[in-house]
Write an enzyme that holds these catalytic residues in place. Structure first.
Site, PDB file in Angstrom:
ATOM      1  N   ARG A  67     -13.111  -9.233   0.600  1.00  0.00           N
ATOM      2  CA  ARG A  67     -11.681  -8.921   0.417  1.00  0.00           C
ATOM      3  C   ARG A  67     -10.847 -10.176   0.719  1.00  0.00           C
ATOM      4  NH1 ARG A  67      -9.807  -3.669   0.825  1.00  0.00           N
ATOM      5  NH2 ARG A  67      -7.868  -4.623   0.101  1.00  0.00           N
ATOM      6  N   ASP A  95     -17.576   6.693  -1.416  1.00  0.00           N
ATOM      7  CA  ASP A  95     -16.344   6.508  -0.635  1.00  0.00           C
ATOM      8  C   ASP A  95     -16.140   7.778   0.186  1.00  0.00           C
ATOM      9  OD1 ASP A  95     -13.904   5.552   0.312  1.00  0.00           O
ATOM     10  OD2 ASP A  95     -12.797   6.004  -1.528  1.00  0.00           O
ATOM     11  N   CYS A 119     -16.362   0.994   0.325  1.00  0.00           N
ATOM     12  CA  CYS A 119     -15.199   0.134   0.629  1.00  0.00           C
ATOM     13  C   CYS A 119     -14.810   0.173   2.098  1.00  0.00           C
ATOM     14  CB  CYS A 119     -14.032   0.518  -0.265  1.00  0.00           C
ATOM     15  SG  CYS A 119     -13.362   2.169   0.075  1.00  0.00           S
ATOM     16  N   HIS A 124      -7.306   1.242  -6.531  1.00  0.00           N
ATOM     17  CA  HIS A 124      -7.487   0.285  -5.432  1.00  0.00           C
ATOM     18  C   HIS A 124      -8.071  -0.999  -6.029  1.00  0.00           C
ATOM     19  CE1 HIS A 124      -7.732  -1.277  -1.524  1.00  0.00           C
ATOM     20  NE2 HIS A 124      -8.663  -0.514  -0.986  1.00  0.00           N
ATOM     21  N   GLN A 157      -9.824  -3.972  -3.947  1.00  0.00           N
ATOM     22  CA  GLN A 157     -11.142  -3.602  -3.421  1.00  0.00           C
ATOM     23  C   GLN A 157     -12.228  -3.808  -4.473  1.00  0.00           C
ATOM     24  OE1 GLN A 157     -12.083  -2.305  -0.228  1.00  0.00           O
ATOM     25  NE2 GLN A 157     -14.053  -2.894  -1.096  1.00  0.00           N
ATOM     26  N   ARG A 181       0.901  -1.168   0.000  1.00  0.00           N
ATOM     27  CA  ARG A 181       0.000   0.000   0.000  1.00  0.00           C
ATOM     28  C   ARG A 181       0.928   1.203   0.000  1.00  0.00           C
ATOM     29  NH1 ARG A 181      -5.406   1.085   3.382  1.00  0.00           N
ATOM     30  NH2 ARG A 181      -6.104  -0.202   1.635  1.00  0.00           N
TER      31      ARG A 181
HETATM   32  N1   CP Z   1     -11.222  -0.731   2.101  1.00  0.00           N
HETATM   33  C1   CP Z   1      -9.943  -0.761   2.546  1.00  0.00           C
HETATM   34  O1   CP Z   1      -8.977  -0.907   1.770  1.00  0.00           O
HETATM   35  O2   CP Z   1      -9.814  -0.671   3.893  1.00  0.00           O
HETATM   36  P1   CP Z   1      -8.458  -0.471   4.707  1.00  0.00           P
HETATM   37  O3   CP Z   1      -7.953   0.913   4.407  1.00  0.00           O
HETATM   38  O4   CP Z   1      -8.865  -0.660   6.140  1.00  0.00           O
HETATM   39  O5   CP Z   1      -7.471  -1.514   4.258  1.00  0.00           O
HETATM   40  N1  NVA Z   2     -10.221   6.550  -1.090  1.00  0.00           N
HETATM   41  C1  NVA Z   2      -9.815   6.029   0.188  1.00  0.00           C
HETATM   42  C2  NVA Z   2      -9.975   4.545   0.228  1.00  0.00           C
HETATM   43  C3  NVA Z   2      -9.651   3.905   1.562  1.00  0.00           C
HETATM   44  C4  NVA Z   2      -9.720   2.428   1.539  1.00  0.00           C
HETATM   45  C5  NVA Z   2      -8.375   6.448   0.481  1.00  0.00           C
HETATM   46  O1  NVA Z   2      -7.547   6.392  -0.443  1.00  0.00           O
HETATM   47  O2  NVA Z   2      -8.089   6.832   1.606  1.00  0.00           O
END
Ligand code: CP
Ligand code: NVA
Length: 311
Positions: free
Chosen positions: A296, A229, A268, A138, A141, A111
């Site tokens: 997931r 989101d 998500c 992402h 997801q 990440r």
């Molecule tokens: N939806 C998602 O990716 O959640 P986290 O940020 O908790 O991993």
């Molecule tokens: N759009 C959000 C998604 C979190 C899972 C972010 O990038 O923070």
């Protein structure tokens, strides 16, 4: 063909072929049916000797835990590292980090703050690299979301999904998925928060059925699924400005009434009730947000298995 060309990275939905994506979703449905003990037929060869590295430059609940549990349920091992645990956090190059990781572990999920980190890691690694979220996308997801949609309605091809809110990383992966899985997507955002130009251009070049608009009601009209989101993604600093711009894009019961009667609501997570979604929608009967979170785990077992060579 060089060894590099056959490495199965899972970087973005737009760069994977349709048949691989379909196989992963089908395998995820099978993984879910099988439960905690994954049958050998669904496992990649040598999984018991494989180690997954998880690297986080940003916080995570779902991605962190579901990948760790997924690898254990497949029979492999997992090491989780935050950015500051690695010399990467002190300026060691991504290229050297990739080469070193490739000597110890079998697969890595990252990440990252920026997409270029994931791309560079994949370029220099000789093991598969999985994108666990960047500022641009992402993909894991949205694979779970496609799976969740299909649990309710069967194959997603031809259905209509509405995205309402920020044209962010999650929206981009929905746009990629609309093209690859052949569904219609309407994206309603304030004009200044529209999806990135390169994503819109790619969808257009691919002939995808994606409409970009600024009217949430028009986007939601008759849709099978309404998605939103957070208004402030990780790393964004202009929260007050975004909240003001996005206020007319909040998903509430009034907006959901414009969707199909059987429509589902997706998010998500993490969610902020009273901002992008009202509590009665996210906690109501149309919401499938905890199915998405559970899926997931199943989809990531399928992604890991595919990356490590499962059929
Ligand atoms: N939806 C998602 O990716 O959640 P986290 O940020 O908790 O991993
Ligand atoms: N759009 C959000 C998604 C979190 C899972 C972010 O990038 O923070």
């Amino acid at each position: 063909m060089s060894n590099r060309q056959v490495i199965r990275h899972f970087i973005d939905i737009h760069s994977l072929d349709r048949s691989a994506l379909r196989r992963i979703i089908d395998s995820a449905h099978e993984m879910k049916k099988a439960g905690k003990r994954v049958p050998a037929a669904l496992c990649p060869p040598g999984i018991a000797d494989s180690v997954l590295g998880l690297i986080f430059e940003k916080p995570s609940t779902r991605t962190r835990i579901s990948f760790d549990v997924a690898m254990r349920q497949l029979g492999g091992q997992c090491i989780t590292l935050n950015n500051t645990d690695l010399q990467l956090g002190r300026g060691e190059s991504i290229a050297d980090t990739a080469r070193v990781l490739s000597r110890y572990i079998d697969i890595v999920m990252i990440r990252a703050n920026v997409q270029t980190t994931v791309d560079e890691l994949a370029h220099f690694a000789t093991i598969p690299v999985i994108n666990g979220l960047t500022e641009k996308s992402h993909p894991c997801q949205i694979m779970a979301d496609v799976m969740t949609f299909e649990e309710r309605f069967g194959p997603i091809t031809g259905h209509t999904v509405a995205w309402v809110g920020d044209g962010n990383n999650v929206a981009a992966s929905w746009m990629h998925a609309a093209v690859k899985f052949g569904f219609k997507l309407r994206v309603a955002t304030p004009p200044t928060l529209a999806p990135a130009d390169d994503v819109i251009a790619w969808v257009k070049a691919e002939g995808g059925h994606v409409e970009i608009m600024d009217d949430p009601i028009a986007a939601v009209k008759g849709a099978d699924c309404v998605v939103t989101d957070t208004w402030v993604s990780m790393g964004q600093t202009d929260a007050a400005k975004r909240k003001k711009l996005l206020r007319p894009y909040a998903v509430d019961a009034g907006l959901m009434r414009h969707a199909s009667k059987s429509a589902i609501f997706m998010h998500c997570l993490p969610a902020y009730r009273g901002h992008e979604v009202s509590a009665d929608v996210i906690d109501g009967p149309q919401s499938v947000v905890f199915d998405e979170a559970e899926n997931r785990l199943h989809v990531q077992k399928a992604i890991l298995a595919w990356c490590l060579g499962a059929n």
